[in-house]
Design a protein around this motif. Structure first.
Motif, PDB file in Angstrom:
ATOM      1  N   GLY A  13       0.788  -1.217   0.000  1.00  0.00           N
ATOM      2  CA  GLY A  13       0.000   0.000   0.000  1.00  0.00           C
ATOM      3  C   GLY A  13       0.821   1.267   0.000  1.00  0.00           C
ATOM      4  O   GLY A  13       0.359   2.313   0.475  1.00  0.00           O
ATOM      5  N   ARG A  14       2.057   1.200  -0.535  1.00  0.00           N
ATOM      6  CA  ARG A  14       2.899   2.389  -0.616  1.00  0.00           C
ATOM      7  C   ARG A  14       2.446   3.266  -1.781  1.00  0.00           C
ATOM      8  O   ARG A  14       2.007   2.773  -2.815  1.00  0.00           O
ATOM      9  CB  ARG A  14       4.359   1.992  -0.796  1.00  0.00           C
ATOM     10  N   HIS A  15       2.606   4.576  -1.623  1.00  0.00           N
ATOM     11  CA  HIS A  15       2.058   5.507  -2.606  1.00  0.00           C
ATOM     12  C   HIS A  15       3.092   6.160  -3.520  1.00  0.00           C
ATOM     13  O   HIS A  15       2.735   6.685  -4.572  1.00  0.00           O
ATOM     14  CB  HIS A  15       1.279   6.622  -1.896  1.00  0.00           C
ATOM     15  N   GLY A  16       4.355   6.193  -3.130  1.00  0.00           N
ATOM     16  CA  GLY A  16       5.359   6.870  -3.939  1.00  0.00           C
ATOM     17  C   GLY A  16       6.755   6.438  -3.545  1.00  0.00           C
ATOM     18  O   GLY A  16       6.972   5.813  -2.498  1.00  0.00           O
ATOM     19  N   LEU A  17       7.734   6.801  -4.407  1.00  0.00           N
ATOM     20  CA  LEU A  17       9.116   6.374  -4.222  1.00  0.00           C
ATOM     21  C   LEU A  17      10.032   7.578  -4.343  1.00  0.00           C
ATOM     22  O   LEU A  17       9.951   8.348  -5.309  1.00  0.00           O
ATOM     23  CB  LEU A  17       9.486   5.328  -5.288  1.00  0.00           C
TER      24      LEU A  17
END
Length: 340
Positions: free
Chosen positions: A121-125
């Motif tokens: 559920g990560r949104h960005g890097l």
């Protein structure tokens, strides 16, 4: 509308954007149900999704808390510490959670890392001084994961946001300072030759010399690594020349401290026998005696700016610019003086 063969490749966020004639952030807005997309544009994007049989790999879990991955090469230097301070400050002020990782693509492929991020559920890097290439970054974009880079070592491409400092201007200012003191034999110990920031600092150094009508001496320009060991090795090589330099512009503070250490070991006094200028302005340099003249980067602000740019993309907003450069400034301290 262009015809696209959907039988040979899986539809991605990028392919939907290409066929619909819009940007990837616009497609992301449609997916997230944002209301700041024109009705006609929304209908066109949705039609393309149906035509291409697009299926989102994982719905955005957009709650009060955003989760972003921060990938660094190392956490042992003052540079990374200060950049991370800025990232964490921005994240904390925007209800965002940060997951720190030193994992490289040597241990896991880009596709595997993308899937892990989606599953978690990560949104960005956010990548700090990453060696990842254009094709690796494209893997994240195609799966709808926004990416922002800090001081990338490889050109990221025109559509990837990167944040850094005015490296060329900083390199020029450092060299001009030494020229103003009267130095004519000025060496440059650079960072990794493939790194954009290394190129820019070296080109600033060369521009300063050419601006004073001086030729660049190839034996005085040595690329290497952003390490103390390279500073030691680099000065050793320079001192073996028939005409060793009277001043060294190091591409970062860590190299500069290696130069200083080797100069002291050989009985040279800084700055009486050798002037040294670094680059970064990290806090640990303030503890050196005498204090190092350096080009200061606004490292915490670079971290804050990178995090803000990533959060804007996660919210479906278009970036104001894909290349953000923050101003450097020369801090003249005790490690530089006129040559004997």
């Amino acid at each position: 509308m262009a015809e696209t063969d959907t039988s040979t490749r899986k539809a991605t966020l990028a392919s939907v954007a290409e066929v619909a004639g819009v940007s990837i952030p616009t497609v992301s807005k449609v997916l997230n149900g944002r209301d700041d997309v024109a009705a006609a544009t929304r209908d066109r994007v949705l039609e393309v999704m149906r035509t291409l049989n697009y299926r989102s790999a994982a719905p955005r879990r957009r709650t009060d808390s955003v989760m972003i991955d921060v990938v660094v090469e190392s956490v042992t230097t003052a540079y990374y510490t200060e950049v991370m301070d800025g990232i964490l400050e921005c994240a904390g002020g925007n209800s965002a959670e940060v997951v720190l990782s030193a994992m490289s693509l040597k241990s896991v492929s880009a596709a595997q890392r993308v899937q892990r991020m989606l599953d978690a559920g990560r949104h960005g890097l956010l990548l700090v001084t990453s060696k990842w290439g254009r094709s690796d970054l494209l893997t994240f974009q195609e799966r709808g994961i926004p990416v922002v880079l800090v001081d990338p070592l490889n050109p990221p491409g025109a559509d990837v946001v990167s944040v850094g400092a005015t490296n060329w201007a900083g390199g020029k200012a450092a060299t001009e300072h030494l020229l103003d003191l009267g130095h004519q034999r000025i060496a440059h110990l650079g960072g990794p030759p493939q790194a954009e920031c290394s190129h820019d600092r070296q080109h600033g150094y060369m521009a300063a010399l050419l601006g004073r009508g001086m030729e660049t001496r190839p034996e005085y320009v040595i690329p290497g690594a952003f390490t103390r060991a390279f500073g030691i090795e680099g000065l050793s090589r320079l001192l073996e020349l028939p005409e060793p330099p009277t001043a060294v512009f190091a591409a970062n503070d860590t190299i500069a401290m290696g130069v200083w250490e080797e100069a002291r070991r050989r009985g040279l006094q800084v700055p009486a026998d050798l002037s040294i200028v670094g680059f970064d302005g990290t806090s640990f340099i303030e503890e050196a005696m005498p204090q190092l003249t350096t080009v200061e980067q606004p490292l915490r602000e670079i971290g804050r700016t990178a995090a803000r740019a990533l959060l804007r993309q996660i919210d479906g907003q278009e970036p104001d610019s894909t290349r953000i450069e923050l101003a450097t400034r020369l801090l003249v301290r005790e490690s530089t003086a006129p040559p004997r």
